[in-house]
Design an enzyme around this catalytic site. Structure first.
Site, PDB file in Angstrom:
ATOM      1  N   ASN A  77       0.873  -1.177   0.000  1.00  0.00           N
ATOM      2  CA  ASN A  77       0.000   0.000   0.000  1.00  0.00           C
ATOM      3  C   ASN A  77       0.907   1.223   0.000  1.00  0.00           C
ATOM      4  O   ASN A  77       1.457   1.590   1.040  1.00  0.00           O
ATOM      5  CB  ASN A  77      -0.900  -0.026   1.249  1.00  0.00           C
ATOM      6  CG  ASN A  77      -1.765   1.220   1.350  1.00  0.00           C
ATOM      7  OD1 ASN A  77      -1.793   2.045   0.435  1.00  0.00           O
ATOM      8  ND2 ASN A  77      -2.466   1.364   2.471  1.00  0.00           N
ATOM      9  N   TRP A  78       1.056   1.807  -1.185  1.00  0.00           N
ATOM     10  CA  TRP A  78       1.964   2.962  -1.298  1.00  0.00           C
ATOM     11  C   TRP A  78       1.368   4.222  -0.679  1.00  0.00           C
ATOM     12  O   TRP A  78       2.046   5.241  -0.559  1.00  0.00           O
ATOM     13  CB  TRP A  78       2.302   3.210  -2.775  1.00  0.00           C
ATOM     14  CG  TRP A  78       3.335   2.280  -3.322  1.00  0.00           C
ATOM     15  CD1 TRP A  78       3.972   1.251  -2.671  1.00  0.00           C
ATOM     16  CD2 TRP A  78       3.891   2.299  -4.656  1.00  0.00           C
ATOM     17  NE1 TRP A  78       4.867   0.630  -3.509  1.00  0.00           N
ATOM     18  CE2 TRP A  78       4.836   1.246  -4.728  1.00  0.00           C
ATOM     19  CE3 TRP A  78       3.670   3.081  -5.785  1.00  0.00           C
ATOM     20  CZ2 TRP A  78       5.561   0.980  -5.899  1.00  0.00           C
ATOM     21  CZ3 TRP A  78       4.389   2.816  -6.944  1.00  0.00           C
ATOM     22  CH2 TRP A  78       5.329   1.779  -6.995  1.00  0.00           C
ATOM     23  N   LYS A  79       0.081   4.171  -0.335  1.00  0.00           N
ATOM     24  CA  LYS A  79      -0.605   5.361   0.206  1.00  0.00           C
ATOM     25  C   LYS A  79      -0.380   6.539  -0.757  1.00  0.00           C
ATOM     26  O   LYS A  79      -0.269   6.315  -1.963  1.00  0.00           O
ATOM     27  CB  LYS A  79      -0.139   5.638   1.645  1.00  0.00           C
ATOM     28  CG  LYS A  79      -0.302   4.387   2.524  1.00  0.00           C
ATOM     29  CD  LYS A  79      -0.187   4.636   3.993  1.00  0.00           C
ATOM     30  CE  LYS A  79      -0.376   3.320   4.755  1.00  0.00           C
ATOM     31  NZ  LYS A  79      -0.327   3.496   6.198  1.00  0.00           N
TER      32      LYS A  79
ATOM     33  N   HIS B 132      -9.644   1.096   4.978  1.00  0.00           N
ATOM     34  CA  HIS B 132      -8.377   1.383   5.660  1.00  0.00           C
ATOM     35  C   HIS B 132      -8.637   2.375   6.794  1.00  0.00           C
ATOM     36  O   HIS B 132      -9.463   3.283   6.657  1.00  0.00           O
ATOM     37  CB  HIS B 132      -7.359   1.956   4.666  1.00  0.00           C
ATOM     38  CG  HIS B 132      -5.978   1.976   5.234  1.00  0.00           C
ATOM     39  ND1 HIS B 132      -5.572   2.932   6.141  1.00  0.00           N
ATOM     40  CD2 HIS B 132      -4.930   1.136   5.067  1.00  0.00           C
ATOM     41  CE1 HIS B 132      -4.321   2.678   6.498  1.00  0.00           C
ATOM     42  NE2 HIS B 132      -3.906   1.598   5.859  1.00  0.00           N
TER      43      HIS B 132
ATOM     44  N   GLU C 208      -7.066   4.846   7.786  1.00  0.00           N
ATOM     45  CA  GLU C 208      -6.859   6.259   7.430  1.00  0.00           C
ATOM     46  C   GLU C 208      -8.106   6.831   6.751  1.00  0.00           C
ATOM     47  O   GLU C 208      -8.438   7.997   6.921  1.00  0.00           O
ATOM     48  CB  GLU C 208      -5.606   6.398   6.546  1.00  0.00           C
ATOM     49  CG  GLU C 208      -4.344   6.204   7.387  1.00  0.00           C
ATOM     50  CD  GLU C 208      -3.155   5.644   6.643  1.00  0.00           C
ATOM     51  OE1 GLU C 208      -3.137   5.652   5.400  1.00  0.00           O
ATOM     52  OE2 GLU C 208      -2.217   5.183   7.332  1.00  0.00           O
TER      53      GLU C 208
ATOM     54  N   GLU D 135      -5.320  -4.584  10.777  1.00  0.00           N
ATOM     55  CA  GLU D 135      -4.356  -3.499  10.947  1.00  0.00           C
ATOM     56  C   GLU D 135      -4.665  -2.761  12.245  1.00  0.00           C
ATOM     57  O   GLU D 135      -5.542  -1.877  12.263  1.00  0.00           O
ATOM     58  CB  GLU D 135      -4.434  -2.521   9.769  1.00  0.00           C
ATOM     59  CG  GLU D 135      -4.077  -3.159   8.441  1.00  0.00           C
ATOM     60  CD  GLU D 135      -3.461  -2.150   7.461  1.00  0.00           C
ATOM     61  OE1 GLU D 135      -2.472  -2.511   6.823  1.00  0.00           O
ATOM     62  OE2 GLU D 135      -3.956  -1.019   7.370  1.00  0.00           O
TER      63      GLU D 135
ATOM     64  N   GLY E 118       2.384   2.831  10.862  1.00  0.00           N
ATOM     65  CA  GLY E 118       3.322   3.937  10.683  1.00  0.00           C
ATOM     66  C   GLY E 118       3.990   4.394  11.970  1.00  0.00           C
ATOM     67  O   GLY E 118       4.594   5.455  12.022  1.00  0.00           O
TER      68      GLY E 118
ATOM     69  N   SER F  78       3.467  -1.631  10.491  1.00  0.00           N
ATOM     70  CA  SER F  78       4.922  -1.634  10.693  1.00  0.00           C
ATOM     71  C   SER F  78       5.572  -2.978  10.384  1.00  0.00           C
ATOM     72  O   SER F  78       6.501  -3.400  11.079  1.00  0.00           O
ATOM     73  CB  SER F  78       5.264  -1.167  12.121  1.00  0.00           C
ATOM     74  OG  SER F  78       4.787   0.153  12.334  1.00  0.00           O
TER      75      SER F  78
ATOM     76  N   GLY G 241       2.788  -0.832   4.416  1.00  0.00           N
ATOM     77  CA  GLY G 241       2.800   0.588   4.072  1.00  0.00           C
ATOM     78  C   GLY G 241       4.222   1.069   3.812  1.00  0.00           C
ATOM     79  O   GLY G 241       4.785   0.828   2.743  1.00  0.00           O
ATOM     80  N   GLY G 242       4.817   1.717   4.805  1.00  0.00           N
ATOM     81  CA  GLY G 242       6.128   2.361   4.647  1.00  0.00           C
ATOM     82  C   GLY G 242       7.186   1.485   3.996  1.00  0.00           C
ATOM     83  O   GLY G 242       7.893   1.931   3.073  1.00  0.00           O
TER      84      GLY G 242
HETATM   85  P1  13P Z   1       2.921   0.779   7.815  1.00  0.00           P
HETATM   86  O1  13P Z   1       3.481  -0.502   7.253  1.00  0.00           O
HETATM   87  O2  13P Z   1       3.618   2.005   7.297  1.00  0.00           O
HETATM   88  O3  13P Z   1       2.807   0.735   9.306  1.00  0.00           O
HETATM   89  O4  13P Z   1       1.423   0.925   7.243  1.00  0.00           O
HETATM   90  C1  13P Z   1       0.563  -0.148   7.389  1.00  0.00           C
HETATM   91  C2  13P Z   1      -0.633   0.114   6.570  1.00  0.00           C
HETATM   92  O5  13P Z   1      -1.421   0.995   6.877  1.00  0.00           O
HETATM   93  C3  13P Z   1      -0.807  -0.674   5.348  1.00  0.00           C
HETATM   94  O6  13P Z   1      -2.072  -0.478   4.809  1.00  0.00           O
END
Ligand code: 13P
Length: 245
Positions: free
Chosen positions: A9-11, A95, A97, A167, A173, A208, A229-230
């Site tokens: 997930n590149w966000k 998600h 977010e 999640e 994050g 994470s 994510g990251g």
């Molecule tokens: P991180 O891996 O950056 O914690 O993000 C997780 C996430 O929200 C994947 O959708």
């Protein structure tokens, strides 16, 4: 045997140039898991093209969001049919977010889940509790109600072949990962909640995930992969997670 899935997930990160460099550096040799990339909307077709050059059978394209509606005067929205048109296979829905920053209710998430399935795509349904909810011992109750909202709209059959991502909001994050045991407890709960479909459902962990902690998470019996994510923005790190799966 359930297949493992690692989804990136590149966000709201990346650029055309970033995507080119990322896939030039990506080496998925030795990876047996399925792998999916969910870039921002404008880069779907760019990444679709780049995926053709990745020497791995099980790669797929995904999107990070979708409209719950089919078509019409909905400025700024993107339908599931449009995503299918760009060869997407997966769509992240619910998600945290989007739930917390864009006010998406569980009812709206359920409508998106249905729209994605009706288009013949697979939602990656995200569920998870906040730190406050975990500390109040309400994690399973919260996740149960997030799942119930979907099956109340779509019926229990909606879990057939489902992909669910656990999640924990407090682990996204933050560098804090749920321990493998904490994650396993929730994954087992989710699998049971999905009933007869649970055995085949893929339940991913997100929060994470890094190449250094991936193997211990994937060693848990009910963790079938990761939503990253990251660490998915670094080709070497992401490949390391895929290799651990
Ligand atoms: P991180 O891996 O950056 O914690 O993000 C997780 C996430 O929200 C994947 O959708």
């Amino acid at each position: 045997m359930r297949k493992t899935l690692v989804a990136a997930n590149w966000k709201m990160n990346g650029s055309r140039e970033f995507a080119g460099e990322f896939f030039k550096a990506l080496d998925l040799s030795g990876v047996s898991a399925d792998v999916a990339f969910c870039p921002p909307f404008p880069y779907l077709s760019v990444v679709a093209d780049l995926l053709k050059q990745v020497g791995h059978q099980g790669v797929a394209l995904g999107a990070q969001n979708v409209s719950e509606r089919d078509a019409g005067a909905f400025t700024g929205e993107v339908s599931a049919a449009m995503l299918k048109d760009f060869d997407a296979r997966y769509v992240i829905v619910g998600h945290s977010e989007r739930r917390s920053l864009y006010g998406e209710s569980s009812e709206l998430v359920a409508r998106k889940y249905v729209a994605v399935r009706q288009a013949g795509l697979m939602p990656i349904l995200c569920v998870g509790e906040t730190l406050e909810e975990r500390e109040a011992s309400r994690a399973l109750e919260v996740i149960g109600s997030q799942l119930n909202a979907v099956s109340e709209l779509a019926g229990e059959d909606c879990w057939h072949g489902a992909v669910v991502a656990y999640e924990p909001v407090w682990a996204i994050g933050t560098g804090k990962t749920a321990t493998p045991e904490q994650a396993q407890e929730v994954h087992e709960f989710i699998r049971k909640r999905l009933g007869a479909a649970g055995e085949q459902a893929q339940i991913l962990y997100g929060g994470s995930v890094k190449s250094a902690n991936a193997a211990s998470l994937f060693a848990q019996p009910d963790i079938d992969g990761a939503l990253v994510g990251g660490a998915s923005l670094d080709a070497g790190e992401f490949a390391g997670i895929c290799r651990a799966a």
